[in-house]
Scaffold this motif. Structure first.
Motif, PDB file in Angstrom:
ATOM      1  N   HIS A  69      -9.018   3.555  -3.656  1.00 10.70           N
ATOM      2  CA  HIS A  69      -8.980   2.352  -2.809  1.00 10.70           C
ATOM      3  C   HIS A  69      -8.820   2.789  -1.349  1.00 10.70           C
ATOM      4  O   HIS A  69      -7.787   2.546  -0.719  1.00 10.70           O
ATOM      5  N   PRO A  70      -9.859   3.427  -0.785  1.00 15.34           N
ATOM      6  CA  PRO A  70      -9.716   4.006   0.558  1.00 15.34           C
ATOM      7  C   PRO A  70      -9.468   2.992   1.657  1.00 15.34           C
ATOM      8  O   PRO A  70      -8.938   3.352   2.714  1.00 15.34           O
ATOM      9  N   ARG A  71      -9.838   1.723   1.453  1.00 21.97           N
ATOM     10  CA  ARG A  71      -9.515   0.726   2.477  1.00 21.97           C
ATOM     11  C   ARG A  71      -8.006   0.586   2.641  1.00 21.97           C
ATOM     12  O   ARG A  71      -7.501   0.447   3.753  1.00 21.97           O
ATOM     13  N   VAL A  72      -7.298   0.610   1.529  1.00 23.49           N
ATOM     14  CA  VAL A  72      -5.838   0.591   1.599  1.00 23.49           C
ATOM     15  C   VAL A  72      -5.336   1.846   2.308  1.00 23.49           C
ATOM     16  O   VAL A  72      -4.454   1.778   3.183  1.00 23.49           O
ATOM     17  N   ALA A  73      -5.890   2.996   1.952  1.00 25.62           N
ATOM     18  CA  ALA A  73      -5.452   4.258   2.534  1.00 25.62           C
ATOM     19  C   ALA A  73      -5.580   4.251   4.054  1.00 25.62           C
ATOM     20  O   ALA A  73      -4.638   4.604   4.777  1.00 25.62           O
ATOM     21  N   LEU A  74      -6.741   3.841   4.541  1.00 27.05           N
ATOM     22  CA  LEU A  74      -6.983   3.907   5.982  1.00 27.05           C
ATOM     23  C   LEU A  74      -6.238   2.818   6.741  1.00 27.05           C
ATOM     24  O   LEU A  74      -5.835   3.019   7.891  1.00 27.05           O
ATOM     25  N   THR A  75      -6.039   1.671   6.121  1.00 27.10           N
ATOM     26  CA  THR A  75      -5.213   0.642   6.757  1.00 27.10           C
ATOM     27  C   THR A  75      -3.781   1.141   6.903  1.00 27.10           C
ATOM     28  O   THR A  75      -3.137   0.936   7.947  1.00 27.10           O
ATOM     29  N   ALA A  76      -3.272   1.793   5.873  1.00 29.36           N
ATOM     30  CA  ALA A  76      -1.926   2.352   5.949  1.00 29.36           C
ATOM     31  C   ALA A  76      -1.839   3.425   7.024  1.00 29.36           C
ATOM     32  O   ALA A  76      -0.846   3.507   7.762  1.00 29.36           O
ATOM     33  N   ALA A  77      -2.876   4.265   7.132  1.00 29.31           N
ATOM     34  CA  ALA A  77      -2.876   5.310   8.158  1.00 29.31           C
ATOM     35  C   ALA A  77      -2.866   4.701   9.557  1.00 29.31           C
ATOM     36  O   ALA A  77      -2.127   5.153  10.444  1.00 29.31           O
ATOM     37  N   ALA A  78      -3.674   3.655   9.759  1.00 27.88           N
ATOM     38  CA  ALA A  78      -3.726   3.017  11.076  1.00 27.88           C
ATOM     39  C   ALA A  78      -2.403   2.352  11.421  1.00 27.88           C
ATOM     40  O   ALA A  78      -1.898   2.469  12.553  1.00 27.88           O
ATOM     41  N   ALA A  79      -1.815   1.649  10.464  1.00 29.36           N
ATOM     42  CA  ALA A  79      -0.540   0.978  10.723  1.00 29.36           C
ATOM     43  C   ALA A  79       0.552   1.990  11.033  1.00 29.36           C
ATOM     44  O   ALA A  79       1.353   1.800  11.965  1.00 29.36           O
ATOM     45  N   THR A  80       0.593   3.075  10.270  1.00 28.77           N
ATOM     46  CA  THR A  80       1.647   4.064  10.464  1.00 28.77           C
ATOM     47  C   THR A  80       1.460   4.809  11.778  1.00 28.77           C
ATOM     48  O   THR A  80       2.439   5.109  12.476  1.00 28.77           O
ATOM     49  N   ALA A  81       0.214   5.075  12.149  1.00 33.72           N
ATOM     50  CA  ALA A  81      -0.050   5.722  13.437  1.00 33.72           C
ATOM     51  C   ALA A  81       0.477   4.889  14.598  1.00 33.72           C
ATOM     52  O   ALA A  81       0.884   5.430  15.631  1.00 33.72           O
ATOM     53  N   ASN A  82       0.485   3.569  14.423  1.00 33.22           N
ATOM     54  CA  ASN A  82       0.961   2.653  15.468  1.00 33.22           C
ATOM     55  C   ASN A  82       2.392   2.184  15.239  1.00 33.22           C
ATOM     56  O   ASN A  82       2.833   1.197  15.850  1.00 33.22           O
ATOM     57  N   ALA A  83       3.117   2.879  14.359  1.00 26.61           N
ATOM     58  CA  ALA A  83       4.506   2.544  14.049  1.00 26.61           C
ATOM     59  C   ALA A  83       4.648   1.105  13.550  1.00 26.61           C
ATOM     60  O   ALA A  83       5.687   0.471  13.743  1.00 26.61           O
ATOM     61  N   ALA A  84       3.598   0.598  12.890  1.00 23.34           N
ATOM     62  CA  ALA A  84       3.639  -0.745  12.301  1.00 23.34           C
ATOM     63  C   ALA A  84       3.749  -0.661  10.786  1.00 23.34           C
ATOM     64  O   ALA A  84       3.408  -1.607  10.074  1.00 23.34           O
ATOM     65  N   HIS A  85       4.247   0.450  10.283  1.00 24.98           N
ATOM     66  CA  HIS A  85       4.295   0.682   8.839  1.00 24.98           C
ATOM     67  C   HIS A  85       5.221  -0.283   8.115  1.00 24.98           C
ATOM     68  O   HIS A  85       5.025  -0.549   6.933  1.00 24.98           O
ATOM     69  N   THR A  86       6.231  -0.803   8.807  1.00 19.41           N
ATOM     70  CA  THR A  86       7.168  -1.713   8.140  1.00 19.41           C
ATOM     71  C   THR A  86       6.512  -3.047   7.768  1.00 19.41           C
ATOM     72  O   THR A  86       7.070  -3.810   6.977  1.00 19.41           O
ATOM     73  N   ARG A  87       5.329  -3.339   8.307  1.00 21.79           N
ATOM     74  CA  ARG A  87       4.612  -4.564   7.944  1.00 21.79           C
ATOM     75  C   ARG A  87       3.840  -4.408   6.641  1.00 21.79           C
ATOM     76  O   ARG A  87       3.443  -5.398   6.025  1.00 21.79           O
ATOM     77  N   LEU A  88       3.612  -3.171   6.213  1.00 27.46           N
ATOM     78  CA  LEU A  88       2.728  -2.935   5.076  1.00 27.46           C
ATOM     79  C   LEU A  88       3.221  -3.553   3.768  1.00 27.46           C
ATOM     80  O   LEU A  88       2.395  -4.076   2.999  1.00 27.46           O
ATOM     81  N   PRO A  89       4.519  -3.522   3.445  1.00 22.74           N
ATOM     82  CA  PRO A  89       4.920  -4.141   2.173  1.00 22.74           C
ATOM     83  C   PRO A  89       4.550  -5.620   2.080  1.00 22.74           C
ATOM     84  O   PRO A  89       4.172  -6.099   0.995  1.00 22.74           O
ATOM     85  N   ARG A  90       4.611  -6.352   3.186  1.00 18.59           N
ATOM     86  CA  ARG A  90       4.256  -7.771   3.159  1.00 18.59           C
ATOM     87  C   ARG A  90       2.761  -7.974   2.980  1.00 18.59           C
ATOM     88  O   ARG A  90       2.333  -9.048   2.532  1.00 18.59           O
TER      89      ARG A  90
END
Length: 409
Positions: A350-371
């Motif tokens: 599921h690479p769309r999930v993978a790359l979305t997570a990478a982009a969010a984490t690169a921007n320190a927005a990783h805490t939004r990912l569980p929601r």
């Protein structure tokens, strides 16, 4: 495909745009080999180092689509063809690298050499499965090179010791979750009646669960109870392909597997049902004996200062959810991102999930990912071969066979 065709394919891959080499030592023998990596994207994009699983998964050929998608998201992406694999398999004389050159320390040195060759001081590091182990080890040994991290289906013995086997038995032997209680009762019955070899249960049941959930496992066990074992045997054989067969430029465990046995494969089979370590124990004679895990990640993770997303599929039977939770708890700026309907490796499946997570984490927005996990999980997945060509298209074939009802003999 014969050796001549393999060599021709290797030459074509070596001429792909973005493919580069950097000289690296053949430790501990001396001499050098050409470590291959691929770099794609516009200079100035966010540096992203993607580490796939294994040991033994190649990078250049299987992940072309992932790299294109990463570039479209603004990343400049690098993937390393690890020593002993694909374009980095041989020394300059064309001989396979020796098994004693296969160590985690050597691989980490390779990764740093590639970052240096790219002129990258730091990068977002995405690691899937064994690549997640490497990501954590890189952070432990070279924290100055990491700006953010995604750990996808990743664990280690020092963090998750014993959790894989205990979680599998909790689900499918003791049936402690409502979803798996009926399947667990069926497994116990088949083992007691000797309708299936006890050593195969730890190979077949987890693969079936990852492919289609508890209901699919129940249908499989019902077929076996009725004497129809063909699908059971197909799944058993699929489980062995990763460690028993070489798929050039896709999966080459035959050399890189030395890393698993020497440094990561601490757990041994205990002779009971639902033991996932049986598969690797069958091949152990071909590889070095276990010497010790090279990095104490349980001690290292609390010092990680960068944003980290820990991705975990509920049906992951290799890097199990309890281990992912423990990893996230050890990270000062880590967040667990659980997915209800996924299994192992978002990078692969599921690479769309993978790359979305990478982009969010690169921007320190990783805490939004569980929601966002449920919405992300519902995005379309790749249509064919699960990105990894003929090796995993076999998995898709079994998936379709299991989805058919009733199961055929």
């Amino acid at each position: 495909m014969d050796n001549t065709q393999h060599q021709r394919l290797g030459r074509r891959l070596g001429r792909m745009p973005g493919v580069r080499t950097v000289p690296r030592p053949v430790e501990p023998h001396g001499g050098e080999f050409d470590l291959t990596y691929i770099r794609e994207g516009t200079p100035g994009g966010t540096p992203l180092l993607i580490l796939p699983g294994g040991p033994g998964l190649a990078s250049v050929l299987p992940y072309r689509g992932v790299r294109r998608a990463a570039v479209q998201r603004g990343f400049e992406v690098v993937m390393v063809e690890h020593r002993g694999v694909g374009l980095s398999r041989t020394d300059r004389a064309g001989a396979d690298l020796p098994m004693d050159a296969m160590t985690v320390a050597a691989v980490l040195g390779d990764l740093v050499a590639v970052l240096d060759d790219c002129g990258w001081e730091r990068a977002v590091v995405y690691g899937s499965s064994y690549g997640g182990y490497l990501a954590q080890a890189l952070g432990a040994r070279h924290p100055e090179r990491v700006s953010a991290m995604v750990l996808d289906s990743a664990t280690s013995d020092s963090v998750g010791e014993g959790l894989q086997r205990s979680h599998l038995r909790r689900l499918f032997w003791r049936g402690e979750e409502h979803e798996t209680a009926a399947a667990a009762a069926a497994v116990r019955h088949l083992v007691e009646e000797r309708a299936v070899p006890v050593e195969e249960t730890g190979v077949v049941v987890p693969v079936a669960y990852e492919l289609g959930g508890a209901g699919l496992v129940e249908r499989l066990l019902e077929a076996v109870r009725g004497g129809r074992v063909r699908t059971w045997n197909r799944i058993r054989d699929l489980g062995g392909k990763e460690v028993q067969r070489r798929h050039p430029y896709y999966m080459e465990f035959d050399l890189a597997g030395a890393i698993y046995y020497r440094e990561l494969g601490k757990e041994l089979p205990d002779g009971q049902a639902l033991d996932p370590y049986v598969l690797f124990d069958r091949e152990a004679e071909r590889f070095p004996a276990f010497a010790g895990e090279p990095v104490d990640l349980a001690a290292a993770l609390p010092a990680f200062t960068w944003p980290t997303a820990v991705l975990s599929g509920r049906r992951d039977m290799r890097s199990v959810p309890p281990a992912a939770q423990r990893t996230a708890e050890l990270l000062p700026d880590g967040v667990l991102v659980p997915f209800e309907n996924s299994a192992h490796s978002f990078l692969d499946f599921h690479p769309r999930v993978a790359l979305t997570a990478a982009a969010a984490t690169a921007n320190a927005a990783h805490t939004r990912l569980p929601r966002l996990a449920a919405r992300l999980e519902g995005l379309p997945r790749p249509a064919s071969a699960h990105l990894l060509g003929p090796m995993l298209s076999a998995g898709a074939t079994v998936d379709r066979a299991l989805a058919a009802s009733p199961l055929t003999s």
